[in-house]
Scaffold this motif. Structure first.
Motif, PDB file in Angstrom:
ATOM      1  N   LYS A   3      -6.483  18.657 -47.256  1.00 30.08           N
ATOM      2  CA  LYS A   3      -5.336  18.651 -46.368  1.00 30.08           C
ATOM      3  C   LYS A   3      -5.709  17.934 -45.074  1.00 30.08           C
ATOM      4  O   LYS A   3      -6.883  17.759 -44.753  1.00 30.08           O
ATOM      5  N   VAL A   4      -4.682  17.533 -44.321  1.00 32.79           N
ATOM      6  CA  VAL A   4      -4.888  16.776 -43.085  1.00 32.79           C
ATOM      7  C   VAL A   4      -4.687  17.716 -41.894  1.00 32.79           C
ATOM      8  O   VAL A   4      -3.610  18.276 -41.704  1.00 32.79           O
ATOM      9  N   TYR A   6      -4.194  18.692 -38.031  1.00 33.02           N
ATOM     10  CA  TYR A   6      -3.617  18.080 -36.837  1.00 33.02           C
ATOM     11  C   TYR A   6      -3.458  19.121 -35.739  1.00 33.02           C
ATOM     12  O   TYR A   6      -3.481  20.328 -36.009  1.00 33.02           O
ATOM     13  N   ASP A 103      -0.619  16.043 -46.769  1.00 32.48           N
ATOM     14  CA  ASP A 103      -1.129  14.670 -46.729  1.00 32.48           C
ATOM     15  C   ASP A 103      -0.657  13.996 -45.444  1.00 32.48           C
ATOM     16  O   ASP A 103       0.135  14.541 -44.699  1.00 32.48           O
ATOM     17  N   GLU A 104      -1.178  12.803 -45.203  1.00 31.86           N
ATOM     18  CA  GLU A 104      -0.895  12.053 -43.976  1.00 31.86           C
ATOM     19  C   GLU A 104       0.605  11.858 -43.749  1.00 31.86           C
ATOM     20  O   GLU A 104       1.077  11.904 -42.618  1.00 31.86           O
ATOM     21  N   ASP A 105       1.346  11.665 -44.839  1.00 34.52           N
ATOM     22  CA  ASP A 105       2.796  11.424 -44.736  1.00 34.52           C
ATOM     23  C   ASP A 105       3.558  12.627 -44.186  1.00 34.52           C
ATOM     24  O   ASP A 105       4.674  12.485 -43.694  1.00 34.52           O
ATOM     25  N   VAL A 107       2.381  14.824 -41.818  1.00 35.68           N
ATOM     26  CA  VAL A 107       1.930  15.263 -40.492  1.00 35.68           C
ATOM     27  C   VAL A 107       3.070  15.228 -39.477  1.00 35.68           C
ATOM     28  O   VAL A 107       3.320  16.209 -38.771  1.00 35.68           O
ATOM     29  N   GLU A 108       3.800  14.105 -39.386  1.00 37.36           N
ATOM     30  CA  GLU A 108       4.877  14.001 -38.397  1.00 37.36           C
ATOM     31  C   GLU A 108       5.978  15.032 -38.648  1.00 37.36           C
ATOM     32  O   GLU A 108       6.490  15.645 -37.708  1.00 37.36           O
TER      33      GLU A 108
END
Length: 127
Positions: A3-4, A6, A103-105, A107-108
């Protein structure tokens, strides 16, 4: 897949003592974080739109932070943490959110969800 991780820092005009009450007790979490929050020991149940998610309380440090781990993600290193930060010079208070996205997609989108939740918290406490 990893997982990412943040972090999100959100300024908030409230006393650390009051904020801690709103991030640590089930009844106060229920006012801004989830539709319903119950706890039994270290296991917290968060309910949104009738769907229940359970998390284990990993860390609770008075007037500082609270950390949970979703039970469904026991096999990874992820957690979510809400930390109260007070600037030593200005005494400005911020909430530091640490969380993980799949995933990175995501995060926002995850950051936006947290922003919406904290906006709800600000509205609830009149900050």
């Amino acid at each position: 897949m990893d997982k990412v991780k943040y972090e999100l820092e959100i300024p908030i005009h409230a006393s650390p003592n009051m904020l801690y009450q709103y991030i640590s007790s089930p009844s106060n979490l229920q006012e801004w974080f989830a539709d319903k929050v119950n706890s039994r020991g270290k296991i917290f149940s968060f309910i949104w739109d009738g769907l229940e998610e359970k998390a284990k309380l990993l860390l609770k440090k008075s007037e500082d932070r609270i950390r949970f781990k979703w039970l469904e993600s026991e096999d990874d290193e992820s957690f979510f943490e809400i930390r109260i930060q007070v600037d030593a010079l200005t005494k400005d208070v911020s909430l530091i959110i640490t969380d993980f996205a799949d995933d990175e997609d995501e995060v926002e989108e995850s950051k936006q969800l947290w922003q919406n939740q904290i906006d709800e918290l600000k509205h609830t406490i009149g900050a």
